[in-house]
Design a protein around this motif. Structure first.
Motif, PDB file in Angstrom:
ATOM      1  N   TRP A   3       2.664   8.092   1.114  1.00 33.80           N
ATOM      2  CA  TRP A   3       2.395   9.003   2.241  1.00 33.80           C
ATOM      3  C   TRP A   3       3.298   8.695   3.432  1.00 33.80           C
ATOM      4  N   ALA A   4       3.431   7.407   3.787  1.00 33.18           N
ATOM      5  CA  ALA A   4       4.237   7.021   4.947  1.00 33.18           C
ATOM      6  C   ALA A   4       5.699   7.399   4.758  1.00 33.18           C
ATOM      7  N   CYS A   5       6.218   7.224   3.530  1.00 35.08           N
ATOM      8  CA  CYS A   5       7.612   7.601   3.262  1.00 35.08           C
ATOM      9  C   CYS A   5       7.762   9.125   3.270  1.00 35.08           C
ATOM     10  N   GLY A   6       6.833   9.822   2.646  1.00 33.74           N
ATOM     11  CA  GLY A   6       6.898  11.276   2.584  1.00 33.74           C
ATOM     12  C   GLY A   6       6.744  11.923   3.942  1.00 33.74           C
ATOM     13  N   ALA A   7       5.962  11.313   4.822  1.00 31.83           N
ATOM     14  CA  ALA A   7       5.734  11.864   6.165  1.00 31.83           C
ATOM     15  C   ALA A   7       6.807  11.435   7.159  1.00 31.83           C
ATOM     16  N   GLY A   8       7.746  10.577   6.724  1.00 33.70           N
ATOM     17  CA  GLY A   8       8.822  10.141   7.607  1.00 33.70           C
ATOM     18  C   GLY A   8       8.414   9.043   8.559  1.00 33.70           C
ATOM     19  N   ILE A   9       7.284   8.401   8.312  1.00 38.02           N
ATOM     20  CA  ILE A   9       6.834   7.315   9.180  1.00 38.02           C
ATOM     21  C   ILE A   9       7.548   6.021   8.831  1.00 38.02           C
ATOM     22  N   ILE A  10       7.852   5.844   7.551  1.00 45.21           N
ATOM     23  CA  ILE A  10       8.702   4.749   7.092  1.00 45.21           C
ATOM     24  C   ILE A  10       9.923   5.374   6.434  1.00 45.21           C
ATOM     25  N   SER A  11      11.095   4.912   6.827  1.00 45.74           N
ATOM     26  CA  SER A  11      12.319   5.475   6.262  1.00 45.74           C
ATOM     27  C   SER A  11      13.096   4.483   5.429  1.00 45.74           C
ATOM     28  N   GLY A  12      12.625   3.281   5.322  1.00 44.49           N
ATOM     29  CA  GLY A  12      13.327   2.286   4.529  1.00 44.49           C
ATOM     30  C   GLY A  12      14.452   1.636   5.302  1.00 44.49           C
ATOM     31  N   ASN A  13      14.987   0.569   4.732  1.00 50.74           N
ATOM     32  CA  ASN A  13      16.055  -0.186   5.374  1.00 50.74           C
ATOM     33  C   ASN A  13      17.426   0.286   4.890  1.00 50.74           C
ATOM     34  N   GLU A  14      18.460  -0.143   5.583  1.00 51.13           N
ATOM     35  CA  GLU A  14      19.816   0.269   5.222  1.00 51.13           C
ATOM     36  C   GLU A  14      20.214  -0.220   3.843  1.00 51.13           C
ATOM     37  N   ASP A  15      19.620  -1.324   3.380  1.00 50.62           N
ATOM     38  CA  ASP A  15      19.973  -1.870   2.067  1.00 50.62           C
ATOM     39  C   ASP A  15      19.177  -1.233   0.930  1.00 50.62           C
TER      40      ASP A  15
END
Length: 651
Positions: free
Chosen positions: A615-627
Motif C-alpha cells: 500500500w505504501a509503495c502504491g500510494a507513493g508514500i514510500i518510493s524506495g532508495n536509489e539502489d
C-alpha cells in the motif's frame, strides 16, 4: 561557496602584518563573543571564499537586472524616468487624507512625542491636515527634484517625532528611507505649510523636507544630473566623505556624501582652472547639486580629495568589494529609516549594493520579490540551514522577521554576519540590549525573545545573483528532506528537539510516531487508562500513546509495555500508517495491485508488513532508495519519517 582550508602563505603574512599594525588602535574596541579584531578586516572574510575577486555581474547584466526589478511585482522599485508627466493634484489630496489617517491609526496606540508624551489624535490630525496642497489642481505638472543634502523620506510632513520608546529620541518611526546627495526624486504635492514635498525615490515614496531638494527646470536638466554613463560618475564607497570647509564657496562647503552617493565627474578643466579659490591638484572635481534661493536647481564644481574612498564609475561587483564596502560601516549607529545620517538593517544592504549600480528594494520583504537566487527557510531545520550556509556566498542577505543581515562566512563551526542591529539579548546578562550598532556577530546570538538568530532565519538570498539567461552561480539548494520536515514543523506533526535542531539523522521512536499521528488528529482526548509499565503518569507522550492504542493504530508488547523509546523500522512505520489509514476509513486497496517484487530486498519484508508495504509503495508514500531497495528493517530516521508523514497526510 567552498571555504578555503588554508590561506595562501603570502596573504596570511600580509594579513598578520596588517592586523599587528592596527591591533594597538583596536585594543580598547569591544567585540561580540567569538569575534576577534582581525575579523574587522574585510580581507579576512573575502579570502575565505573561492573566487572572491571574480566579477559576479557585468555592467550590462546589472542594467538588465535593474530593468527586471522595475517590472517585478512587489519590489516597489520604480524606474523614475517612466513617471507620468502630469497628475491629478485634487485626487492626490483626497488619497493623502485617507492614507495619512490610516497611518495615524497605526501609530496612535504605541508612539510618543519628543517630550515622551503619548501621542493622541490631535497630534496626528495636525500632520494629516498638512498633507493638503492648497494649490492643487486637476492637472498638475510632475516636478523633478535632486537631493542637495543627505535626507530621509518620512511618513508625515512634519518635524514631529514618532518614538516607540519615550526615553529614546534616536528611534524615530517617522523615517522611512535614506536619500543621498544627488539622488533623483519625482515631486508631487507640496505640504500646506510649504516645508515638505511629497516625493518618490526609486525605492519608496513619502515626504521630504523641501530645503533638502532642488527643483529642476525640466526633465532634461534633471536627467543630466544623474542619468550618466558609469565612467562619468564619481561613486562614494566610503562611510562618509566630506568636502572641505570654505567661506568662499559656502554652498559646497562641508557637504556630507554618504555611501552610494554618485556625482557627475568633471574631467575637462581649463588651464589654471580654479574651484572656488583653490586649484584642483590631488583632488577629483565633481559637480555638486545646489538649491538656489528660489528652490531651483543648479550645480557647482567642488573638490573631493584623492585620498577619499571614491571610485570613478560603479565598482566591479565582486565578493571582495562587497565585504570592503560593508566593513566601511562597522561601528556606525543604527538609524531607523536612514535617520541620524546612518542606515538601518535593510538600508545597509541596499546602500552597499548601490555602489555597484544595483537597484535593490528598500526592505527584506520587497527584496524577496526580486528575480534572484533565493531560498525560503521558513520551518527549515537548523541542520539544513547549516548545510545551505556552508555553500552560501559572502554578501548574501539573511533575514528573519524584523531584521536583515549580510552573510560573511563560517569559522570554526560558527556562522558570522554583519548588520545594523537594533536590539539583542545581552550575551552577558540575558537582558534586552539596545545595541544600535553596525557589528559582526555569530548566528548564535539571541533575539530579545530568547531565540537564536539561526533558529529565527526564514529567508536567504543573494541580491546580485540575478536570474538572467546564461547565468549560473552554484547557489545552494534545499535538501531532499526539506519539504517533509518543513511540513511537519509548520503543522506541529513533529517538533524540534530541546536544542532547537530537528535531529535529521536521529531514529524515530514509537512514542514520536504516536505523538505525530495524535497531533495530526488534533490532539484528541484519550478516554481509557494506560496500563503500560513504561509509560508513567509523567511520560510526555502518555496521551498520544493512549489514543494510538485505543484506536488500534498501534499496540503494545507482551508484558504490558509499549516500548516508547524503541526505534521504528521502515516496515513498522508503513504498517502504522496503513492501520491509521484504515482507522480513518481511507481506501487502501491500491496495495492489492502493487507489485513490489522489483525491489531487490522485497523478500526481506516481514510477512505481517507485506500488505502495508504494498500500500505504501502504491500510494507513493514510500518510493524506495536509489539502489533499488526498500530497506524494510532499517531504522526510520526522522528525516525519512517526515517525508512519509507529509506524503501520507497530504493524500
Amino acid at each position: 561557496m567552498l571555504h578555503k582550508p588554508k590561506k595562501i602563505l603570502s596573504l596570511s603574512l600580509a594579513l598578520a602584518l596588517s592586523v599587528s599594525m592596527v591591533q594597538p588602535a583596536l585594543a580598547g574596541v569591544t567585540y561580540m563573543p567569538d569575534v576577534t579584531a582581525e575579523m574587522s578586516q574585510a580581507s579576512y572574510w573575502a579570502d575565505y571564499h573561492e573566487g572572491y575577486r571574480d566579477v559576479i555581474l557585468t555592467p550590462e547584466e546589472i542594467k538588465a537586472f535593474n530593468e527586471d526589478t522595475f517590472l517585478a511585482d512587489g519590489t516597489m522599485v520604480m524606474d523614475l524616468k517612466t513617471a507620468a508627466e502630469t497628475y491629478n493634484g485634487i485626487s492626490r489630496n483626497a488619497s493623502l487624507i485617507s492614507s495619512a489617517a490610516s497611518d495615524a491609526q497605526y501609530y496612535l496606540s504605541w508612539t510618543y512625542d519628543k517630550d515622551g508624551n503619548k501621542t493622541d489624535w490631535a497630534y496626528f490630525q495636525e500632520m494629516i491636515d498638512n498633507t493638503q496642497d492648497a494649490d492643487a489642481a486637476e492637472v498638475m505638472p510632475t516636478r523633478y527634484g535632486i537631493a542637495v543634502n543627505r535626507t530621509v523620506v518620512q511618513v508625515f510632513p512634519s518635524e514631529n517625532l514618532l518614538l516607540d520608546d519615550p526615553n529614546d529620541k534616536d528611534s524615530d518611526n517617522m523615517a522611512l528611507s535614506a536619500v543621498p546627495v544627488n539622488e533623483p526624486l519625482i515631486i508631487y504635492n507640496t505640504s500646506a505649510d510649504g516645508k515638505y514635498y511629497l516625493a518618490r525615490i526609486a525605492s519608496c515614496s513619502g515626504w521630504v523636507p523641501a530645503e533638502d531638494v532642488a527643483l529642476c527646470a525640466n526633465k532634461e536638466e534633471w536627467l543630466s544630473a544623474w542619468d550618466l554613463p558609469s565612467e562619468d560618475l564619481l561613486v562614494v564607497y566610503g562611510n562618509k566623505v566630506y568636502t572641505d570647509a570654505s567661506y568662499e564657496t559656502p554652498q559646497t562647503s562641508r557637504r556630507m556624501l554618504t555611501t552610494g552617493t554618485a556625482l557627475e565627474l568633471v574631467t575637462e578643466l581649463a588651464p589654471d582652472q580654479m574651484i572656488g579659490n583653490r586649484s584642483p591638484y590631488h583632488n577629483y572635481v565633481v559637480y555638486l547639486p545646489v538649491r538656489n534661493d528660489d528652490g531651483s536647481y543648479s550645480k557647482q564644481m567642488a573638490l573631493i580629495p584623492e585620498t577619499a574612498k571614491v571610485n570613478i564609475g560603479y565598482l566591479p561587483l565582486t565578493m571582495e568589494n562587497i565585504a570592503m564596502i560593508t566593513f566601511n560601516n562597522l561601528g556606525d549607529a543604527y538609524g531607523w529609516g536612514g535617520m541620524l545620517d546612518v542606515e538601518d538593517c535593510s538600508g545597509l544592504v541596499r546602500t552597499v549594493y548601490s555602489c555597484f549600480g544595483l537597484e535593490v528594494a528598500r526592505n527584506g520583504n520587497w527584496q524577496w520579490n526580486m528575480n534572484m537566487e533565493k531560498i525560503d527557510m521558513t520551518n527549515m531545520s537548523i541542520e539544513e540551514k547549516c548545510l545551505i550556509l556552508d555553500e552560501m556566498p559572502l554578501g548574501s542577505a539573511l533575514c528573519f522577521p524584523g531584521h536583515e543581515m549580510i552573510y560573511l562566512g563560517k569559522v570554526d563551526g560558527k556562522y558570522y554576519v554583519v548588520s545594523a542591529v537594533g536590539t539583542i539579548m545581552s550575551p552577558d546578562t540575558g537582558n534586552r540590549l539596545n545595541t544600535r550598532d553596525v557589528m559582526i556577530n555569530t548566528l548564535d546570538v539571541k533575539r530579545a525573545n530568547g531565540k537564536t538568530w539561526m533558529e529565527a532565519l526564514n529567508k536567504a538570498f543573494m541580491p546580485c545573483y540575478a536570474k538572467l539567461d546564461g547565468k549560473e552561480y552554484g547557489f545552494p539548494d534545499t535538501q531532499w528532506y526539506h519539504d517533509g520536515v518543513a511540513y511537519c514543523l509548520k503543522n506541529g506533526i513533529l517538533k524540534n528537539k530541546a536544542d532547537g535542531t530537528f535531529g535529521i539523522h536521529d531514529v524515530t521512536t514509537r512514542a514520536m510516531i504516536a505523538e505525530a499521528l495524535w497531533a495530526a488528529e488534533g490532539n484528541p482526548k484519550a478516554y481509557t487508562q494506560c496500563f503500560f509499565q513504561d509509560v508513567g503518569e509523567a511520560h510526555p507522550s502518555r496521551d498520544a500513546i493512549i489514543w494510538a492504542t485505543e484506536t488500534g493504530v498501534m499496540s503494545g508488547y507482551d508484558g504490558n509495555t509499549f516500548g516508547a523509546a524503541d526505534a521504528v523500522t521502515r516496515e513498522q512505520l508503513a504498517s502504522i500508517l496503513w492501520r491509521y489509514a484504515k482507522y480513518k476509513g481511507y481506501d487502501v486497496s491500491v496495495g492489492e495491485d502493487t507489485n513490489i517484487l522489483s525491489y531487490e530486498d522485497a523478500f526481506d519484508i516481514s510477512e505481517y508488513a507485506i500488505p502495508a508495504m504494498q500500500w505504501a509503495c502504491g500510494a507513493g508514500i514510500i518510493s524506495g532508495n536509489e539502489d533499488g531497495t526498500l530497506n524494510p528493517d532499517g531504522h526510520a530516521q526522522r528525516a525519512h519519517t517526515a517525508q512519509m508523514l507529509m506524503k501520507y497526510l497530504k493524500k
